[in-house]
Design an enzyme around this catalytic site. Sequence first.
Site, short mmCIF file in Angstrom:
data_model
loop_
_atom_site.label_atom_id
_atom_site.label_comp_id
_atom_site.label_asym_id
_atom_site.label_seq_id
_atom_site.Cartn_x
_atom_site.Cartn_y
_atom_site.Cartn_z
CG ASP A 1 -2.72 3.74 -1.48
OD1 ASP A 1 -3.19 4.19 -2.10
OD2 ASP A 1 -2.26 3.41 -0.88
CG ASP B 1 -3.08 -0.48 -2.51
OD1 ASP B 1 -2.48 0.86 -2.30
OD2 ASP B 1 -3.42 -1.50 -2.48
CG ASP C 1 -6.02 1.07 -1.24
OD1 ASP C 1 -5.23 1.78 -1.18
OD2 ASP C 1 -5.67 -0.39 -0.48
NE ARG C 2 -4.23 4.13 3.28
CZ ARG C 2 -3.39 4.50 4.18
NH1 ARG C 2 -1.92 5.51 4.40
NH2 ARG C 2 -3.15 3.13 5.26
CB SER D 1 -0.86 0.06 1.12
OG SER D 1 -2.08 1.49 1.65
CG HIS D 2 0.19 3.83 3.14
ND1 HIS D 2 -1.01 2.13 3.42
CD2 HIS D 2 0.47 3.98 4.65
CE1 HIS D 2 -0.24 1.98 4.90
NE2 HIS D 2 0.34 3.25 5.24
CE LYS E 1 -7.39 1.98 2.28
NZ LYS E 1 -7.58 0.57 2.79
C1 G16 Z 1 -4.66 -0.40 5.45
C2 G16 Z 1 -6.36 -0.87 6.21
C3 G16 Z 1 -7.71 0.46 6.29
C4 G16 Z 1 -6.49 1.08 7.49
C5 G16 Z 1 -5.45 1.07 7.58
C6 G16 Z 1 -4.08 1.89 8.45
O1 G16 Z 1 -4.47 0.82 4.80
O2 G16 Z 1 -6.69 -1.49 5.19
O3 G16 Z 1 -8.32 -0.02 6.52
O4 G16 Z 1 -7.34 2.43 8.05
O5 G16 Z 1 -4.51 0.44 7.06
O6 G16 Z 1 -3.75 0.97 9.34
P1 G16 Z 1 -3.07 1.06 10.37
O7 G16 Z 1 -3.51 2.07 11.29
O8 G16 Z 1 -3.31 -0.02 11.96
O9 G16 Z 1 -1.94 1.02 9.77
P2 G16 Z 1 -3.93 0.37 3.33
O10 G16 Z 1 -4.15 1.72 2.71
O11 G16 Z 1 -2.85 0.31 4.07
O12 G16 Z 1 -4.15 -1.47 2.77
#
Ligand code: G16
Length: 543
Positions: A277, A279, A281-282, A113-114, A376
């Site tokens: 981000d 991937d 989704d953000r 992801s990010h 998302k």
């Molecule tokens: C993932 C989850 C999200 C979550 C985020 C942050 O996002 O899919 O639901 O809000 O992580 O999580 P944490 O606060 O536990 O680091 P992504 O975009 O990283 O897949």
Amino acid sequence: MTSRTVQTSPIEGQKPGTSGLRKKTAVFREPSYLENFVQCIFDGTGGAAGKTYVVGGDGRFFNAEAIGVIIRMAAANGAARLIVGQGGILSTPAASNLIRKYKTDGGIILSASHNPGGENGDFGIKFNAPNGGPAPEKITDAIFARTREITEYRITEEEAADIGRIGTSVLGACRIDVIDPVTDYEALMQELFDFDAIGSLFERGFRICFDAMHAVTGPYATRILEETLGAAKGSVINAVPLPDFGGGHPDPNPVWASELVVIMEGARAPDFGAASDGDGDRNMIMGKGAFVSPSDSLALLTAYAHLAPAYSGKLTGVARSMPTSRAVDLVAERLGIPCFETPTGWKFFGNLLDAGKVTLCGEESAGTGSDHIREKDGLWAALLWLNILARDGRDIVQLRADHWRSFGRNYYSRHDYEEIPTQDAEKLMTTLRNRLPDLPGTTVAGMQITTADDFAYRDPVDDSLTEAQGVRIAFGDGSRVVMRLSGTGTQGATLRVYLERFVGRSGDHAQDLQTALAPVIAAAETVADITKHTGRSSADVIT
Ligand code: G16
């Protein structure tokens, strides 16, 4: 095709976190690390024989190699068909769409992801269920259980055909369809939004800047925004996905998307700015000189979603993760629809969406989405905003100011303390949890605590209970502090402190954010002894 069975043994620490298994890339490249986990995905979900999967990732370093391994393992495990994004590229929302559209048995998505990518960055893998959403905990628990008892994995001797070319090939009895990653996703966006209205907005000279952060959304945004909708060439910046995201941190917030912030704060700022981000989704949304917080964005999208064809008269309910500000709750109340509060993690929205209980959902961590898929969706959020702006006529800053006048403003910020030694972070949380029963009625840093608990969620659809999801402390003036440890980091622990203060309709909505939150920040410090436990006098990242 010759497949072989390779003897292996369990590898410690393969427990999926908030969103799949995320580790340093170097860890994924250790012998058998990836192979063990992929075999456990198959074993933990009833085997791959006869099944169809979507496979793709965000293009980060090791993406293509990992996909090569997954294809060979799926074929050796008897999978019937794989749908693979050309070059191994699929944004997470596009993968979710493909899983649903082609009614597959799920998907394997490669992304951290990010988190930064590259040889020294992070890598990740997650399994999405046939509904297109991240596997719920009962599936990730089954996969994790397998990682502790695995003895062998299966893989073909032969390599798959080149995934850089669109077309169909076979590996043994497994059919591999390499498809254009954008086509199906674009068709879905066309069904949801008023493309004519957005197109005529651009014809009238409306200017945008979409920062793809050298990550997976580049090809999607360029095709849809520039080529189909007619945004000016160059509206999408950093549009070419790179294995290390150009050395950047592909997290769309004002700290990491600073290039967009500078453009949007400049003298010739475009009318609308967005970023997504690693991937895809953000999302991050900006007006001229103004960052729209994800929590406010969710509230505003809920209030104006009726301007988009897919959502007009169709909102059944809305959901937000617990730490997300309560701005959307106020909108839901006025619309007369339910608002659900779930733990952090998109997977918790899945049941609500499947049951038709909610149409829109979102999180403070820059995630917004709807029932169109089960992830998302960054570009979707930008398109919904554009649809709203095209139909409403006001600019984004005016729209938001009017919204605050109508509902009040939830000042909101997140303070992250990164890479704290895990035991120190856990000690902070345990100490705080132990104090919870005594806190209500006490005053910290001049703020009176009314309630204090550790968030637990009972899923209204399957009745499952998820406990210890973060400490919530509410104050007499309506302010709130939430504290939890991140479930997506790969090094040490990250403490997230979520701060919220509500100022009513006639209050001052133009205060400096951190100044407005100062009393809540002081209360958080006092109640949790953050400096003492972390050794830090301030947060590492403030968004
Ligand atoms: C993932 C989850 C999200 C979550 C985020 C942050 O996002 O899919 O639901 O809000 O992580 O999580 P944490 O606060 O536990 O680091 P992504 O975009 O990283 O897949």
